[in-house]
Scaffold this active site. Structure first.
Site, PDB file in Angstrom:
ATOM      1  N   HIS A  12       0.856  -1.185   0.000  1.00 35.95           N
ATOM      2  CA  HIS A  12       0.000   0.000   0.000  1.00 35.95           C
ATOM      3  C   HIS A  12       0.893   1.237   0.000  1.00 35.95           C
ATOM      4  O   HIS A  12       2.127   1.133  -0.043  1.00 35.95           O
ATOM      5  CB  HIS A  12      -0.985  -0.015   1.174  1.00 35.95           C
ATOM      6  CG  HIS A  12      -0.360  -0.153   2.538  1.00 35.95           C
ATOM      7  ND1 HIS A  12       0.570   0.739   3.048  1.00 35.95           N
ATOM      8  CD2 HIS A  12      -0.537  -1.094   3.508  1.00 35.95           C
ATOM      9  CE1 HIS A  12       0.915   0.380   4.259  1.00 35.95           C
ATOM     10  NE2 HIS A  12       0.278  -0.730   4.570  1.00 35.95           N
ATOM     11  N   HIS A  14       3.993   1.558   2.317  1.00 37.55           N
ATOM     12  CA  HIS A  14       5.230   0.933   1.839  1.00 37.55           C
ATOM     13  C   HIS A  14       5.868   1.788   0.746  1.00 37.55           C
ATOM     14  O   HIS A  14       7.084   1.987   0.714  1.00 37.55           O
ATOM     15  CB  HIS A  14       4.948  -0.465   1.277  1.00 37.55           C
ATOM     16  CG  HIS A  14       4.233  -1.382   2.221  1.00 37.55           C
ATOM     17  ND1 HIS A  14       2.942  -1.792   2.003  1.00 37.55           N
ATOM     18  CD2 HIS A  14       4.622  -1.966   3.373  1.00 37.55           C
ATOM     19  CE1 HIS A  14       2.567  -2.591   2.985  1.00 37.55           C
ATOM     20  NE2 HIS A  14       3.571  -2.725   3.830  1.00 37.55           N
ATOM     21  N   CYS A  47       2.800 -11.063  19.676  1.00 41.28           N
ATOM     22  CA  CYS A  47       1.985 -10.519  18.590  1.00 41.28           C
ATOM     23  C   CYS A  47       2.460 -11.125  17.280  1.00 41.28           C
ATOM     24  O   CYS A  47       3.611 -10.913  16.870  1.00 41.28           O
ATOM     25  CB  CYS A  47       2.092  -8.995  18.531  1.00 41.28           C
ATOM     26  SG  CYS A  47       1.283  -8.282  17.072  1.00 41.28           S
ATOM     27  N   CYS A  53       3.396  -8.369  14.628  1.00 42.84           N
ATOM     28  CA  CYS A  53       4.731  -7.783  14.815  1.00 42.84           C
ATOM     29  C   CYS A  53       5.835  -8.833  14.769  1.00 42.84           C
ATOM     30  O   CYS A  53       7.010  -8.486  14.650  1.00 42.84           O
ATOM     31  CB  CYS A  53       4.818  -7.044  16.158  1.00 42.84           C
ATOM     32  SG  CYS A  53       3.822  -5.557  16.288  1.00 42.84           S
ATOM     33  N   CYS A  96      -2.112  -5.746  21.041  1.00 39.55           N
ATOM     34  CA  CYS A  96      -0.946  -5.066  20.488  1.00 39.55           C
ATOM     35  C   CYS A  96      -1.382  -3.650  20.107  1.00 39.55           C
ATOM     36  O   CYS A  96      -2.372  -3.482  19.380  1.00 39.55           O
ATOM     37  CB  CYS A  96      -0.425  -5.799  19.255  1.00 39.55           C
ATOM     38  SG  CYS A  96       0.772  -4.849  18.280  1.00 39.55           S
ATOM     39  N   HIS A 135      -1.266  -3.254  16.019  1.00 31.34           N
ATOM     40  CA  HIS A 135      -2.207  -3.978  15.174  1.00 31.34           C
ATOM     41  C   HIS A 135      -3.618  -4.009  15.742  1.00 31.34           C
ATOM     42  O   HIS A 135      -4.564  -4.361  15.029  1.00 31.34           O
ATOM     43  CB  HIS A 135      -1.714  -5.412  14.945  1.00 31.34           C
ATOM     44  CG  HIS A 135      -0.486  -5.489  14.110  1.00 31.34           C
ATOM     45  ND1 HIS A 135       0.783  -5.440  14.648  1.00 31.34           N
ATOM     46  CD2 HIS A 135      -0.321  -5.548  12.767  1.00 31.34           C
ATOM     47  CE1 HIS A 135       1.673  -5.494  13.671  1.00 31.34           C
ATOM     48  NE2 HIS A 135       1.030  -5.555  12.528  1.00 31.34           N
ATOM     49  N   LYS A 145      -3.098   4.761  11.192  1.00 30.80           N
ATOM     50  CA  LYS A 145      -1.964   4.290  10.395  1.00 30.80           C
ATOM     51  C   LYS A 145      -2.464   3.473   9.208  1.00 30.80           C
ATOM     52  O   LYS A 145      -3.413   2.707   9.316  1.00 30.80           O
ATOM     53  CB  LYS A 145      -1.041   3.419  11.262  1.00 30.80           C
ATOM     54  CG  LYS A 145       0.143   2.804  10.525  1.00 30.80           C
ATOM     55  CD  LYS A 145       1.003   2.003  11.496  1.00 30.80           C
ATOM     56  CE  LYS A 145       2.208   1.369  10.796  1.00 30.80           C
ATOM     57  NZ  LYS A 145       1.852   0.145  10.088  1.00 30.80           N
ATOM     58  N   LYS A 182      -3.925  -2.493   5.702  1.00 24.20           N
ATOM     59  CA  LYS A 182      -4.887  -3.281   4.937  1.00 24.20           C
ATOM     60  C   LYS A 182      -5.925  -3.912   5.872  1.00 24.20           C
ATOM     61  O   LYS A 182      -7.102  -4.000   5.540  1.00 24.20           O
ATOM     62  CB  LYS A 182      -4.158  -4.375   4.148  1.00 24.20           C
ATOM     63  CG  LYS A 182      -3.404  -3.883   2.922  1.00 24.20           C
ATOM     64  CD  LYS A 182      -4.352  -3.406   1.845  1.00 24.20           C
ATOM     65  CE  LYS A 182      -3.619  -2.913   0.608  1.00 24.20           C
ATOM     66  NZ  LYS A 182      -3.092  -3.972  -0.219  1.00 24.20           N
TER      67      LYS A 182
END
Length: 548
Positions: free
Chosen positions: A26, A29, A135, A138, A160, A163, A315, A318
């Site tokens: 996405h 990145h 996690c 992570c 987490c 996430h 943040k 996806k």
């Protein structure tokens, strides 16, 4: 036995993180990759040797579970994602990476095993057991203080914070790296080399974390098998982060048996810059230097943690349906606009919000009207008044000297900003020349000077002999400077401008033009053919939304 390189290399070696293949890329990145590409292109424009590495992280439980959910093996899943998504996006972004490392490649796995065996032989690794919250997203054991309380469907669970998903309690027999033994050496590193972790906010975070005490690091897993086997105990696979971090070294030849690869390592290592997202800062600024210290390898010069791209205040993700594919933007605005927008609109090192409306407004105001229209106007006037051939300029006056000074100041400020990885400041510095050149034309009014040239003096001379030529040549010189300075940022538009100016025949390819040459005018020779090509940034009238 390793042949140790010197602690400094002439090569500017920059890396992105290697990206997980659990999903397609996405714009979060892409943001990192474009930043890396802009910085390395700039150093190439300085005529420096450069090595730009990116790639994919393909091991670990997260990738394994994603592959299982899609009914294929982890290797099949990784191969599919790399070829269909991760490699193509580099072309979409116009990234000029020198290498693409995959952690499933033999050149990586074999060299990782050699590295880990060396640490084990040195007594840096021991067997033990560990229990704690883990996690999967992570790929990391979490400290209790790192977790947040769940709400709603996750009421009563620990989540987490990155996430937003519940952690899993794991208990394993593992191998451990003696990371706690490097606490004092790490603190000494941060003290002696404040540039090692940047920006300052990231450095302060790392300092506080390490000062709070380091634990030894669990570096193996025996509850699944998707990873690099531990060479002395193949019932364990290497912890994915210990595997992944080594890509920066294995990709340039660490522990290779090939003499050419060993020479490559000596010429390239250590890295100049690791660009990372702030969520993986601790891995790169704590675990990674400790690993290198244990191995006796020189350390990278800078780990730079940039901020997150935010959509709707969250943040880019996806899993939270905020992930936007780069092609959704580039198909409409083009890759140059994508690169320009994210490098200028967001202060590099800080979080930044993306909006379609802001992108569209900046495209039209700054790229189409500001830069693209400037290039079109100058080429059109050279065509109209001089048949498309650059005339011989007259003497430079105060206005011309002032514009050249703007170019010199833009180069100096942009150079300083690039070295500080303040990419947004570099783009802002370059744009002062766009604005100053537009203002120069507005004030000098070459269209009025052209009319005045028709008014003859009693002796038959022009009332403004050579003035029109001076104005248009000066504007063309400013555009030449902008082509050089914008080549790392908007490479397609810069190349089109270079061709419009007819600069390649007398000066050579744009890529070999030194940055410092953009600080001076008087380079394009009289007689150069200038052509008005297609608009560099056509004005876009159609609204664009996320749905498009």
């Amino acid at each position: 036995m390793r042949t140790m390189p010197d602690a400094a290399s002439e090569t500017f070696y920059l890396t992105t993180p290697i990206y997980y293949v659990n999903d397609a890329p996405h714009i979060g990145h892409a943001y990192t990759t474009v930043a890396a590409d802009v910085v390395t292109r700039w150093h190439r424009q300085r005529q420096e040797p450069v090595w730009f590495l990116t790639g994919t992280d393909e091991h670990g439980q997260k990738v394994m579970r994603t592959a299982e959910a899609n009914g294929v093996s982890p290797q099949e899943w990784a191969d599919r994602l790399v070829e269909s998504s991760w490699k193509p996006v580099l072309h979409t972004l116009d990234a000029l990476n020198d290498d693409f490392i995959r952690t499933t490649q033999p050149r990586h796995t074999e060299r990782v095993q050699a590295f880990i065996q060396d640490l084990y032989t040195k007594g840096e690794i021991y067997a033990g057991s560990y229990e704690g919250p883990y996690c999967v997203g992570c790929e990391e054991y979490k400290l209790p203080g790192d977790l947040v309380d769940g709400t709603g469907e996750h009421e009563g669970q620990k989540l987490c914070p990155i996430h937003g998903k519940p952690v899993e309690m794991l208990s394993e027999q593992n191998y451990f790296f003696k990371m706690s033994a490097y606490q004092d050496r790490l603190l000494a590193l941060y003290e002696a080399h404040p540039e090692f972790v940047q920006p300052a906010s990231a450095r302060n975070e790392v300092l506080a974390f390490v000062k709070g005490g380091l634990q030894d690091l669990s570096i193996s897993r025996n509850t699944f098998d998707w990873g690099i086997p531990i060479p002395w105990d193949t019932t364990h696979v290497l912890y994915v982060w210990f595997d992944a971090l080594l890509n920066y070294a294995t990709a340039v030849g660490l522990d290779s048996d090939d003499p050419e690869q060993r020479a490559k390592f000596a010429a390239t290592w250590p890295p100049s810059v690791h660009l990372v997202g702030k969520d993986i800062l601790r891995f790169h600024a704590v675990i990674w230097p400790a690993m290198l210290m244990a191995a006796g390898l020189p350390l990278p010069r800078t780990v730079f943690a940039h901020g997150w791209l935010l959509v709707g205040g969250e943040k880019m993700s996806k899993s939270k349906l905020t992930g936007i594919a780069p092609s959704q933007i580039i198909d409409h605005f083009g890759s140059d606009a994508f690169r320009y927008y994210f490098m200028r609109a967001i202060a590099f090192g800080q979080d930044g919000s993306f909006s379609w409306e802001d992108l569209a407004a900046r495209y039209n105001a700054e790229l189409a009207n500001g830069f693209g229209n400037l290039a079109s106007r100058v080429a059109a006037m050279v065509g109209k008044y001089y048949g498309g051939v650059l005339p011989q300029a007259g003497p430079a006056g105060p206005a011309e000297q002032a514009l050249e000074q703007v170019a010199a100041q833009a180069v100096a400020a942009a150079e300083k900003a690039i070295d500080a990885l303040a990419i947004h400041e570099a783009v802002n510095a370059v744009w002062t020349l766009v604005d100053a050149t537009n203002l120069y034309l507005t004030e000098q009014e070459p269209w009025k000077v052209a009319k005045a040239d028709d008014e003859k003096t009693p002796d038959g001379g022009s009332a403004q002999e050579g003035r029109l030529a001076t104005i248009l040549v000066t504007a063309a010189e400013a555009l030449r400077s902008l082509a050089v300075l914008l080549h790392p940022i908007t490479p397609k538009a810069a190349q089109a401008l270079w061709e419009s100016l007819g600069a390649e025949a007398p000066l050579g390819a744009l890529a070999v033009q030194p940055v410092d040459g953009a600080a001076h005018f008087g380079v394009l020779p009289a007689g150069t053919t200038v052509t008005k090509g297609a608009s560099l940034f056509p004005r876009l009238e159609d609204p664009v939304t996320e749905a498009s």
